[in-house]
Every structure is written in C-alpha cells, then in structure tokens.
Scaffold this motif. Structure first.
Motif, short mmCIF file in Angstrom:
data_model
loop_
_atom_site.label_atom_id
_atom_site.label_comp_id
_atom_site.label_asym_id
_atom_site.label_seq_id
_atom_site.Cartn_x
_atom_site.Cartn_y
_atom_site.Cartn_z
N ALA A 40 0.87 -1.19 0.00
CA ALA A 40 0.00 0.00 0.00
C ALA A 40 0.90 1.23 0.00
N VAL A 41 0.80 2.02 -1.06
CA VAL A 41 1.68 3.19 -1.20
C VAL A 41 1.03 4.39 -0.52
N THR A 42 1.73 4.91 0.50
CA THR A 42 1.11 5.86 1.42
C THR A 42 1.68 7.27 1.35
N LYS A 43 2.43 7.59 0.29
CA LYS A 43 2.97 8.96 0.18
C LYS A 43 1.81 9.96 0.22
N THR A 44 1.98 11.00 0.98
CA THR A 44 0.99 12.08 1.21
C THR A 44 -0.25 11.63 2.01
N GLU A 63 6.73 3.85 1.01
CA GLU A 63 6.90 5.31 1.00
C GLU A 63 8.01 5.65 0.03
N ASN A 64 7.96 6.81 -0.58
CA ASN A 64 9.02 7.13 -1.53
C ASN A 64 9.93 8.28 -1.11
N ARG A 65 9.69 8.81 0.10
CA ARG A 65 10.61 9.85 0.59
C ARG A 65 11.09 9.50 2.00
N MET A 89 10.97 1.05 1.17
CA MET A 89 11.40 2.28 0.53
C MET A 89 11.27 2.05 -0.98
N ILE A 90 10.40 2.81 -1.62
CA ILE A 90 10.15 2.55 -3.05
C ILE A 90 10.59 3.70 -3.95
N GLY A 91 11.05 4.82 -3.34
CA GLY A 91 11.42 5.97 -4.16
C GLY A 91 12.92 6.13 -4.27
N LEU A 171 13.46 -7.83 -8.76
CA LEU A 171 13.53 -6.63 -9.59
C LEU A 171 12.26 -5.79 -9.44
N MET A 172 12.44 -4.49 -9.64
CA MET A 172 11.30 -3.56 -9.56
C MET A 172 11.33 -2.64 -10.78
N THR A 173 10.15 -2.31 -11.29
CA THR A 173 10.10 -1.27 -12.32
C THR A 173 8.84 -0.42 -12.17
N ILE A 174 8.95 0.79 -12.68
CA ILE A 174 7.79 1.68 -12.80
C ILE A 174 7.55 1.83 -14.30
N ALA A 175 6.43 1.32 -14.76
CA ALA A 175 6.14 1.42 -16.20
C ALA A 175 5.76 2.86 -16.54
N GLY A 214 3.55 -3.01 -11.34
CA GLY A 214 2.11 -2.79 -11.35
C GLY A 214 1.71 -1.78 -10.29
N MET A 215 0.98 -0.74 -10.73
CA MET A 215 0.47 0.30 -9.83
C MET A 215 -1.05 0.40 -10.10
N SER A 216 -1.71 1.38 -9.49
CA SER A 216 -3.18 1.43 -9.59
C SER A 216 -3.68 1.30 -11.02
N ASN A 217 -2.97 1.93 -11.92
CA ASN A 217 -3.44 2.02 -13.30
C ASN A 217 -3.19 0.77 -14.14
N VAL A 230 2.58 -5.85 -6.07
CA VAL A 230 2.01 -4.67 -6.71
C VAL A 230 2.02 -3.50 -5.73
N ARG A 231 2.36 -2.32 -6.22
CA ARG A 231 2.48 -1.13 -5.37
C ARG A 231 1.29 -0.22 -5.67
N ILE A 232 0.35 -0.17 -4.73
CA ILE A 232 -0.92 0.47 -5.03
C ILE A 232 -1.24 1.60 -4.06
N GLY A 233 -1.38 2.80 -4.61
CA GLY A 233 -1.72 3.97 -3.81
C GLY A 233 -3.16 4.42 -4.06
N THR A 234 -3.35 5.07 -5.20
CA THR A 234 -4.63 5.68 -5.54
C THR A 234 -5.83 4.73 -5.43
N ALA A 235 -5.67 3.52 -5.88
CA ALA A 235 -6.82 2.59 -5.87
C ALA A 235 -7.23 2.20 -4.45
N GLU A 239 -7.48 9.61 -4.90
CA GLU A 239 -6.53 10.54 -5.53
C GLU A 239 -5.74 11.29 -4.47
N ARG A 240 -4.44 11.46 -4.72
CA ARG A 240 -3.63 12.25 -3.79
C ARG A 240 -3.87 13.73 -4.05
N THR A 241 -3.93 14.51 -2.96
CA THR A 241 -4.19 15.93 -3.14
C THR A 241 -2.92 16.70 -3.47
C1 PLP Z 1 3.26 6.57 -6.07
C2 PLP Z 1 3.91 5.30 -6.40
C3 PLP Z 1 3.17 4.13 -6.61
C4 PLP Z 1 1.66 4.05 -6.54
O1 PLP Z 1 1.03 4.81 -7.52
P1 PLP Z 1 -0.56 4.76 -7.71
O2 PLP Z 1 -0.74 5.10 -9.14
O3 PLP Z 1 -1.14 5.79 -6.80
O4 PLP Z 1 -1.03 3.40 -7.39
C5 PLP Z 1 3.88 2.96 -6.91
N1 PLP Z 1 5.23 2.94 -6.99
C6 PLP Z 1 5.96 4.04 -6.79
C7 PLP Z 1 7.45 3.95 -6.90
C8 PLP Z 1 5.35 5.26 -6.50
O5 PLP Z 1 6.09 6.36 -6.30
#
Ligand code: PLP
Length: 243
Positions: A40-44, A63-65, A89-91, A171-175, A214-217, A230-235, A239-241
């Motif tokens: 669960a991605v909890t930034k902000t 968290e990414n920071r 730590m994902i950022g 391994l990790m990737t952000i598409a 894999g993220m929310s989208n 899977v790293r999921i925030g928004t879903a 939405e983050r403000t």
């Molecule tokens: C913010 C973030 C996510 C989650 O993004 P959502 O689209 O909100 O699910 C996943 N991975 C990383 C590295 C992020 O910074």
C-alpha cells in the motif's frame, strides 16, 4: 483531523475491490491471489488512514521519501498500534540518507547504483542486519526515471552478490504511464524475462523471488505478466491531493 465514517468505509471498500481485481488477474495467469503481495503506497496519506489500512489487513507499506517515512515511522509502529507490518522504501534514495532508514525498512526497492549499494552495505553491517533489496530497472529507458537499463542489470547483480549484508530479492520497475495499460504489457513481459534469465545463472546470495511491478493504473496487466508484488496507492486511498 478525524477521518469521517465515509472515508473509513471507502478505504475498506477500495481494498476489497483491489483484492477482487488481483484475484481475477491471478487466476488468469494460473496463480492464487495469496501469491501476490500488496504494497500500500502511502505517500501524502495521513497516519490515520494508514493505520486504518493496516487494521484492514494491509501488511506492507511503501513510502518514496525518507523524511516522510521517518516521520510516519515514529507515529505508526507495532508499539503504537499493536499490529506488525513492514515498511518498503520505493522511491529514489540518496546515498547520504541511507543511515536514517537502515533500521526502519524491511526492503529497499529502489537500488540502482553501486555507490548506494556500498552505503547500504556499510550501514547494514554497522547495525548487524541483512537488508532485502530489489534492483530498480528502467525498462522503458525514460529519461525522467531512475533505474538501470536492462542490459546493465546482470553485471550489477553480480557485483551485489559480493555485499554480505545485502540480499537481492528481485527486480522492480515503474512502467511509463499509459491510458491503456495494454500499451505497457511489453514492459512487464521484458522485466519478467530478465528475472528468469538472471535466475538461470544461479548466482550465490541472489534470490529472484519478487517482481515488483504494477500500480493502480496497470496492476492487472502486470500480474498477468508475472508480477507478484504490486504497489498500489490511488486505488486504495483515492486521488492524492499533493505530490
Ligand atoms: C506513487 C507510487 C506508486 C503508486 O502509484 P498509484 O498510481 O497511486 O497506485 C507505486 N510505486 C511508486 C514507486 C510510486 O512512487
């Protein structure tokens, strides 16, 4: 600020819906939902909502920071809430900040350079622990993103094998963002292929257990292509403000 009953309800419904979607995607690829870990991605996101998610069965928080992670760590921990869970730590991680998180995180998912590995090794040794890491890969070679290019990964992993207090777990990737997640299916497929190729080499001290993609989208497509993290925030949180 207190969470309204409505918000509480929606986190619970969102997690339920994410779990159903994961289950469907897992079945499609012949696996069980239980084999896929949700981060669960909890930034902000504020502490109250995070605690709610943990109470609802979330076991891993991303968290990414560094600063935000440390502030939240002081307020949410097993002593305060009575439930154990893991920080990831994902950022992007600056070398000089490793010392702040070395005793807090379960896993660093954004390892992308030897200099950072050296610092993690040094700090981990000092506190007598072995830290799990994922190597971040910039599969799409986007200029705006961190991570190694695919062809750099096998050699990097071999270097990491020599760091006794670091354990490579995958391994990790952000598409790239895509309106239609089908457009990034090939990215996930390429990362899985890379993971399998490295696995075949049977390098000492290197486990290729996790494919964090894999993220929310796009998490369903990522799961269909072999993701098991899977790293999921928004879903989950909406939405983050702010970013
Ligand atoms: C913010 C973030 C996510 C989650 O993004 P959502 O689209 O909100 O699910 C996943 N991975 C990383 C590295 C992020 O910074």
């Amino acid at each position: 600020m207190n969470m309204s009953g409505l918000e509480e309800h929606s986190i619970s419904e969102n997690i339920e819906r994410v779990r159903e979607r994961i289950e469907r995607a897992a079945k499609k690829s012949g696996r069980e939902a239980a084999d896929i870990k949700i981060i669960a991605v909890t930034k902000t996101i504020d502490v109250q909502r995070i605690v709610k998610a943990i109470e609802l069965g979330i076991t891993d928080i991303g968290e990414n920071r560094v600063q935000e992670l440390c502030e939240k760590y002081d307020r949410i921990n097993i002593n305060n809430i009575g439930i154990g869970f893991n920080w990831h730590m994902i950022g992007h991680l600056q070398t000089n900040k490793v010392k702040y998180i070395i005793n807090k995180v379960h896993m660093i998912q954004s390892l992308d350079r030897v200099e950072l590995a050296r610092e993690i090794q040094k700090r981990a040794e000092k506190v007598n622990r072995i830290l799990d890491v994922l190597v971040q890969v910039n599969v799409a070679r986007e200029e705006t993103k961190f991570g190694l290019f695919k062809e750099q990964v096998p050699e990097f992993v071999k270097i990491l094998a020599g760091f006794k207090n670091i354990r490579v777990k995958g391994l990790m990737t952000i598409a790239p963002y895509a309106k239609d997640p089908e457009d990034v299916r090939h990215i996930f497929r390429e990362l899985r292929k890379l993971l399998i190729d490295i696995k075949k080499e049977n390098i000492d001290n290197i486990d290729m257990d996790y494919l964090s993609m894999g993220m929310s989208n796009d998490f369903e497509v990522a799961i269909e292509e072999g993701s098991n993290m899977v790293r999921i925030g928004t879903a989950i949180f909406g939405e983050r403000t702010s970013i």
